[in-house]
Design a protein around this motif. Structure first.
Motif, PDB file in Angstrom:
ATOM      1  N   TRP A 197       0.837  -1.204   0.000  1.00  0.00           N
ATOM      2  CA  TRP A 197       0.000   0.000   0.000  1.00  0.00           C
ATOM      3  C   TRP A 197       0.873   1.256   0.000  1.00  0.00           C
ATOM      4  O   TRP A 197       0.664   2.182  -0.782  1.00  0.00           O
ATOM      5  N   ALA A 206       1.773   4.255  -3.065  1.00  0.00           N
ATOM      6  CA  ALA A 206       1.718   5.713  -2.935  1.00  0.00           C
ATOM      7  C   ALA A 206       3.040   6.339  -3.367  1.00  0.00           C
ATOM      8  O   ALA A 206       3.071   7.346  -4.089  1.00  0.00           O
ATOM      9  N   ILE A 242      -2.800  10.558  -8.018  1.00  0.00           N
ATOM     10  CA  ILE A 242      -4.087   9.882  -7.811  1.00  0.00           C
ATOM     11  C   ILE A 242      -4.705   9.490  -9.148  1.00  0.00           C
ATOM     12  O   ILE A 242      -5.341   8.430  -9.275  1.00  0.00           O
ATOM     13  N   ILE A 286      -3.127   6.258 -10.120  1.00  0.00           N
ATOM     14  CA  ILE A 286      -3.673   5.159  -9.317  1.00  0.00           C
ATOM     15  C   ILE A 286      -5.032   4.720  -9.862  1.00  0.00           C
ATOM     16  O   ILE A 286      -5.300   3.522 -10.027  1.00  0.00           O
ATOM     17  N   ALA A 314      -3.800   3.885  -1.124  1.00  0.00           N
ATOM     18  CA  ALA A 314      -2.679   4.617  -1.717  1.00  0.00           C
ATOM     19  C   ALA A 314      -3.062   6.075  -1.972  1.00  0.00           C
ATOM     20  O   ALA A 314      -2.272   6.989  -1.724  1.00  0.00           O
ATOM     21  N   SER A 315      -4.277   6.295  -2.452  1.00  0.00           N
ATOM     22  CA  SER A 315      -4.724   7.662  -2.718  1.00  0.00           C
ATOM     23  C   SER A 315      -4.819   8.475  -1.434  1.00  0.00           C
ATOM     24  O   SER A 315      -4.452   9.656  -1.394  1.00  0.00           O
ATOM     25  N   LEU A 328      -3.053   7.994   1.278  1.00  0.00           N
ATOM     26  CA  LEU A 328      -1.687   8.300   1.706  1.00  0.00           C
ATOM     27  C   LEU A 328      -1.124   9.502   0.950  1.00  0.00           C
ATOM     28  O   LEU A 328      -0.442  10.349   1.516  1.00  0.00           O
ATOM     29  N   VAL A 329      -1.437   9.573  -0.335  1.00  0.00           N
ATOM     30  CA  VAL A 329      -0.982  10.714  -1.135  1.00  0.00           C
ATOM     31  C   VAL A 329      -1.675  11.994  -0.659  1.00  0.00           C
ATOM     32  O   VAL A 329      -1.025  13.018  -0.415  1.00  0.00           O
ATOM     33  N   VAL A 389       6.331   7.687   2.800  1.00  0.00           N
ATOM     34  CA  VAL A 389       5.698   6.435   2.387  1.00  0.00           C
ATOM     35  C   VAL A 389       6.716   5.326   2.165  1.00  0.00           C
ATOM     36  O   VAL A 389       6.423   4.144   2.375  1.00  0.00           O
TER      37      VAL A 389
END
Length: 436
Positions: A95, A99, A127, A130, A330-331, A333-334, A349
């Motif tokens: 995960w 990111a 994003i 992703i 992941a999005s 976290l970004v 990350v």
């Protein structure tokens, strides 16, 4: 049955998964950290390459003909709880890595399109990547595999270019930059080995697909061992080439060392080529990472370690719900770190990712050793275990504390899910059902 085999990853796609997962974004910035270490960096690459190869060998010994995935392999040796610890740590690492890869790909695009260089713009582009690759993975394993086969050769271009440039420069009798005049010491070599290992992680992704690899007992070990050996040698040559093309002070201050190394002899067009290669490299790694995180989420969900909704599939076993969750995490976290500088966001990350995957290596090595392999194989596995412990030490206290925190959170999630579903320990540890 033939039709099902055609929908699985063949040897080239499995190899692209392993190689493409190792070659992500870390290698392209690593010369900045290695430049002050001089010849210690070369020794670090040799040590980490051998260590990674021993770990890959250990994991390859776990693969069976059913291709059930790493969680199932560890369960056979140590039971459901150990299987969950490995799967959760592996998934949490992926995960965070996803990111980091999305940020790296967006940052490389910003080098080509300066108007996107603001942290907020980079986060939005990341994003977007992703979301697009979540769609590609939703089309099935072979759609992901085709994109992996396409992007893997492209990401090799900047790595091979610096090697060729050094060879041409040396053959023409032109002077190369000397490595930093730093004495070789045990502590400095240890620092270099810890740094270089981080760039070599990712080969373990070849073990993640659950029932998605054709002839797994043959194709996965080949991808693990040959893919790791190839990339370790390539990294040693490419990273050292950058340090021979740029003076150590220039390499240490560079924000794009591969691009600067190529531009120093071939001009700005070569730098653009390197930036494009880095973008494709990170993009391809993200493609692999979304698939891997989806497979791991599915594996835990069918055992009631995660909510059962994540076991939902479409088509021929594509874990669409788990893939969407991986993309969403992941999005987040970004987005949660969009106000940071790109370097700060990337470092955050990466810290999360690296601190988790080392536990996967160590427990996987113990599971391989428990099978009582032949003496030579056992010796190789022990070297991999010792190197994993060395990497824990080299990673530092902060990284290991993050890893423990993530593992504690995962255990709380597992307890809550099993309590809510009323699953018994035996049911929760049941192997994954075959997917059609």
């Amino acid at each position: 049955m033939v039709r099902q085999d055609e929908d699985k990853l063949g040897p080239w796609m499995t190899m692209a998964l392993a190689v493409g997962s190792i070659i992500g974004a870390g290698i392209f910035m690593l010369p900045v950290a290695l430049a002050p270490l001089g010849p210690n960096a070369v020794a670090g690459w040799l040590i980490s390459g051998i260590g990674a190869l021993c770990i890959a060998f250990a994991l390859s010994r776990l693969i069976t003909s059913d291709g059930e995935g790493l969680q199932a392999y560890v369960e056979r040796s140590f039971g459901p709880l150990a299987g969950f610890v490995v799967a959760w740590s592996f998934c949490a690492s992926q995960w965070a890595a996803n990111a980091a890869l999305a940020i790296a790909a967006a940052s490389a695009v910003a080098r080509l399109v300066p108007g996107l260089a603001e942290p907020g713009s980079i986060a939005l582009v990341a994003i977007g990547f992703i979301a697009f690759l979540a769609f590609v993975n939703a089309l099935g394993a072979r759609a992901m595999g085709r994109l992996a086969v396409l992007t893997t050769p492209i990401k090799l271009v900047p790595l091979l270019a610096v090697i060729v440039l050094v060879s041409v420069t040396g053959a023409q009798g032109q002077a190369l930059a000397p490595l930093a005049p730093i004495p070789m010491t045990i502590n400095t070599i240890a620092t270099a080995a810890a740094l270089t290992l981080f760039a070599l992680t990712g080969f373990e992704n070849a073990t993640a697909p659950v029932g998605k690899v054709r002839d797994p007992e043959r194709n996965i070990p080949r991808a693990l061992i040959l893919g790791t050996a190839f990339v370790a040698l390539l990294y040693l040559l490419a990273s050292t080439s950058v340090l021979l093309l740029l003076p150590s002070a220039a390499a240490e201050a560079s924000t794009a060392p591969f691009a600067d190394a190529l531009a120093s002899r071939w001009g700005e067009s070569a730098a653009i080529l390197a930036a494009l290669g880095m973008a494709v490299s990170a993009f391809g790694g993200l493609n692999n990472g979304i698939m891997v995180a989806g497979e791991l989420g599915y594996s835990m969900a069918v055992r009631r370690d995660l909510p059962a909704v994540l076991a939902a599939t479409r088509g021929r076993g594509t874990p669409i719900a788990a893939q969407l969750m991986a993309a969403a995490v992941a999005s987040l976290l970004v987005l949660s770190n969009a106000s940071k500088t790109t370097a700060g966001l990337f470092s955050f990350v990466i810290l999360l990712s690296t601190s988790s995957v080392l536990l996967v290596y160590f427990i996987g090595g113990l599971a391989a050793l428990k099978q009582r392999p032949a003496p030579l194989a056992a010796a190789i596995i022990v070297v991999g275990l010792l190197f994993s412990l060395f990497a824990f030490y080299g990673s530092g206290l902060d990284a290991n504390l993050w890893g423990l925190a993530l593992l504690a959170f995962g255990l709380v999630v597992r307890f809550g899910v099993r309590r809510a579903s009323g699953s018994s320990p035996a049911a929760a540890g049941a192997p994954a059902a075959p997917r059609e």
